[in-house]
Design a protein around this motif. Structure first.
Motif, PDB file in Angstrom:
ATOM      1  N   CYS A  90       0.707  -1.276   0.396  1.00  0.00           N
ATOM      2  CA  CYS A  90      -0.563   0.344   0.168  1.00  0.00           C
ATOM      3  C   CYS A  90       0.872   1.393   0.040  1.00  0.00           C
ATOM      4  CB  CYS A  90      -1.077   0.361   1.154  1.00  0.00           C
ATOM      5  SG  CYS A  90      -0.545   0.566   2.923  1.00  0.00           S
ATOM      6  N   GLY A  91       2.351   0.909   0.648  1.00  0.00           N
ATOM      7  CA  GLY A  91       3.425   2.458   0.211  1.00  0.00           C
ATOM      8  C   GLY A  91       2.831   3.401   1.890  1.00  0.00           C
ATOM      9  N   LYS A  92       1.464   3.214   2.271  1.00  0.00           N
ATOM     10  CA  LYS A  92       1.459   3.755   3.349  1.00  0.00           C
ATOM     11  C   LYS A  92       1.089   3.565   4.930  1.00  0.00           C
ATOM     12  CE  LYS A  92      -1.986   6.747   0.071  1.00  0.00           C
ATOM     13  NZ  LYS A  92      -2.663   6.988   0.100  1.00  0.00           N
ATOM     14  N   CYS A  93       1.462   2.033   5.531  1.00  0.00           N
ATOM     15  CA  CYS A  93       1.285   1.497   6.616  1.00  0.00           C
ATOM     16  C   CYS A  93       2.657   1.661   7.209  1.00  0.00           C
ATOM     17  CB  CYS A  93       0.792  -0.211   6.713  1.00  0.00           C
ATOM     18  SG  CYS A  93       1.959  -0.959   5.907  1.00  0.00           S
ATOM     19  N   CYS A  96       5.393  -1.332   5.820  1.00  0.00           N
ATOM     20  CA  CYS A  96       5.373   0.045   4.222  1.00  0.00           C
ATOM     21  C   CYS A  96       6.691   1.062   4.261  1.00  0.00           C
ATOM     22  CB  CYS A  96       4.699   0.304   3.286  1.00  0.00           C
ATOM     23  SG  CYS A  96       3.669  -1.330   2.302  1.00  0.00           S
ATOM     24  N   CYS A 104       3.174  -5.509   4.540  1.00  0.00           N
ATOM     25  CA  CYS A 104       1.912  -4.853   4.598  1.00  0.00           C
ATOM     26  C   CYS A 104       1.293  -4.446   5.341  1.00  0.00           C
ATOM     27  CB  CYS A 104       1.749  -4.405   3.257  1.00  0.00           C
ATOM     28  SG  CYS A 104       0.955  -3.007   2.285  1.00  0.00           S
ATOM     29  N   GLU A 105       0.378  -4.227   5.874  1.00  0.00           N
ATOM     30  CA  GLU A 105      -0.546  -4.335   6.762  1.00  0.00           C
ATOM     31  C   GLU A 105      -2.217  -4.343   5.207  1.00  0.00           C
ATOM     32  OE1 GLU A 105      -1.689  -1.684   9.739  1.00  0.00           O
ATOM     33  OE2 GLU A 105       0.739  -1.891  10.263  1.00  0.00           O
TER      34      GLU A 105
HETATM   35 ZN   LIG Z   1       1.689  -1.088   3.633  1.00  0.00          ZN
END
Ligand SMILES: [Zn+2]
Ligand SMILES: NC(=O)c1ccc[n+]([C@@H]2O[C@H](COP(=O)([O-])OP(=O)(O)OC[C@H]3O[C@@H](n4cnc5c(N)ncnc54)[C@H](O)[C@@H]3O)[C@@H](O)[C@H]2O)c1
Ligand SMILES: [Zn+2]
Length: 345
Positions: A90-93, A96, A104-105
Motif C-alpha cells: 500500500c506504501g502507507k502503512c 511499508c 503490508c497491513e
Molecule cells: Zn502497506
C-alpha cells in the motif's frame, strides 16, 4: 475470461471466470502477456496453504499491459507495459514505510492467495502505484517475469540477509529456481567460493554453468563432512537454505563457520532442531524473511543493463491455455529437467 482455478488440494481447472473490474480507486486491471508457476503454487496445490480457498485464481508472477486504472492511480496509464510484483504494497502503512512490504497491513503476499492471481487473461492489482513497475520492450519479457518473485527472493532473503561479501565462501543448499537466483545475484559481490548443494545432478550441472565454483550432491548424507573438507574445517561465511525441510536446515547449521550467517529462504512446514549447544559460541546470525521486493527497482536496472540475464532460468514454454500441462511438467521438475516454465497469452 479464462483462468487457472484452485478447487481444493490436488484439484485445479482452466475455466471461465468473470473478467476482473476496478474495486478501489487505487486498482489497475492488467492484461497478462506472460506468467509463470512458482514452487509455492505447488505447495498450494498440495493443500499446504490454508489461506487459499476453493475458487481462487492462482499465480503471483507476471508481466502485462495496463488495461484500465482506478481514478486514484497516477503513475500508470492504459497501454503501459508493467511488471507485477508478487508482493502488494500500500506504501502507507508502518511496514511499508520501513520497506517491509511483505508485511503490508493492506497487502503483502495476497496475489494468488487471498485475492485472484496472475494465471489468467486479466488480473486486478490493488495499490497499483506501489505494486507495479514500468518495464521496457528492449529486454526479453521472459527476463522480466523472473523479477516478480524469484530474483528479489534469492537476493533479499539469501544474499542480503546472508551478508555475502567479496572473498566470502558461501554455500547454497537447494539448486531450484530460488537457489539459482541466489547464485546469480550473489555474484554481484564476488564471493571467492560458491558451493551449490542439491540431490539433483542435472540442477547441479546448471549451477556450474551459472557460476558455482563447486557442486555437491548431498544424497549420500555427507554434505556437512564434505563442505568442512572443502573449507579446511572452517565452514562457510554464509549458508543459504533454499529448500525448506529440516535436513537442509541441518546442513546449514553444520557448515556455518564462526562469525557466519545462516540465511533461511525455504518455506518450512515442520519444526527443526536448533543446535544452540554448538552454535551458542560461534558468533553466527540466523535470519528468516518473506521477500519484501524492496530490491526490485535495483534488479530492474541490472536486468535492463544486460548484466543479469535471468531468462537463463526458463526451460519450458507454453501457451497460457496449456497451463494444465505446464503444471504437470513443473510438478515433475526433476524428470522433466524443468526450472522455470513461462506461459504466454
Ligand atoms: Zn502497506
Ligand atoms: N522466503 C520467501 O519469501 C520465499 C519466496 C519464494 C519461495 N520460497 C521457498 O523457497 C524454497 C525453494 O523454492 P524453489 O522454487 O527453488 O523450490 P524447488 O522445489 O524447485 O527447489 C528445491 C531444490 O531442493 C532440492 N532438494 C530437495 N531435497 C533436498 C535435500 N535433502 N538436500 C539437498 N537438496 C534438496 C531439490 O532437488 C530442488 O532442486 C521453497 O521452500 C519455496 O517455497 C520462499
Ligand atoms: Zn513465488
Amino acid at each position: 475470461m479464462k483462468a487457472l482455478v484452485y478447487h481444493g488440494a490436488g484439484k485445479r481447472a482452466w475455466e471461465e471466470k468473470p473478467k476482473p473490474i476496478i474495486k478501489a480507486p487505487t486498482d489497475a486491471i492488467i492484461k497478462i502477456s506472460k506468467t509463470t508457476i512458482c514452487g509455492t503454487d505447488l505447495h498450494i496445490m498440495k493443500g499446504d496453504v490454508a489461506t487459499v480457498t476453493d475458487g481462487r485464481i492462482l499465480g503471483h508472477e507476471g508481466v502485462g499491459i495496463v488495461e484500465t486504472i482506478g481514478e486514484g492511480v497516477s503513475s500508470f496509464h492504459a497501454g503501459d507495459k508493467v511488471l507485477i510484483s508478487c508482493i502488494t504494497a500500500c506504501g502507507k502503512c508502518d511496514y511499508c514505510k520501513k520497506g517491509m512490504y511483505s508485511h503490508c497491513e493492506n497487502g503483502g503476499w495476497i496475489l494468488g492467495n487471498m485475492i485472484d492471481g496472475t494465471q489468467a487473461e486479466y488480473v486486478r492489482i490493488p495499490f497499483a502505484d506501489t505494486s507495479l513497475y514500468h518495464i521496457s520492450d528492449a529486454i526479453n519479457d521472459e527476463a522480466w517475469v523472473m523479477l516478480s518473485d524469484i530474483l528479489p527472493t534469492g537476493f533479499e532473503c539469501g544474499v542480503l540477509n546472508g551478508q555475502v561479501k567479496p572473498g566470502d565462501t558461501i554455500a547454497i543448499v537447494g539448486a531450484g529456481p530460488i537457489g539459482l537466483a541466489v547464485l546469480l545475484t550473489a555474484q554481484f559481490y564476488s564471493p571467492a567460493e560458491i558451493i551449490m548443494i542439491d540431490v539433483d545432478d542435472n540442477r547441479l550441472e546448471v549451477a556450474k554453468k551459472f557460476g558455482a565454483t563447486k557442486v555437491l550432491n548431498s544424497s549420500d548424507g555427507k554434505a556437512v563432512e564434505n563442505v568442512m573438507k572443502m573449507t579446511n574445517k572452517k565452514g562457510v561465511d554464509a549458508a543459504i537454505e533454499a529448500v525448506g525441510i529440516p535436513a537442509t536446515f541441518d546442513i546449514c547449521q553444520g557448515i556455518v563457520g564462526a562469525g557466519g550467517h545462516i540465511a533461511n529462504i525455504g518455506v518450512h512446514g515442520k519444526s527443526v532442531n536448533l543446535h544452540l549447544e554448538t552454535l551458542w559460541s560461534q558468533n553466527i546470525t540466523l535470519t528468516t524473511r518473506l521477500v519484501d521486493t524492496v530490491s526490485t527497482p535495483m534488479l530492474l536496472k541490472v536486468v535492463q543493463s544486460g548484466k543479469l540475464q535471468p531468462q537463463q532460468l526458463v526451460t519450458h514454454r507454453f501457451k497460457l491455455d496449456q497451463i494444465m500441462k505446464a503444471y504437470d511438467t513443473f510438478g515433475n521438475a526433476a524428470k522433466e529437467r524443468a526450472l522455470k516454465v513461462v506461459l504466454t497469452a
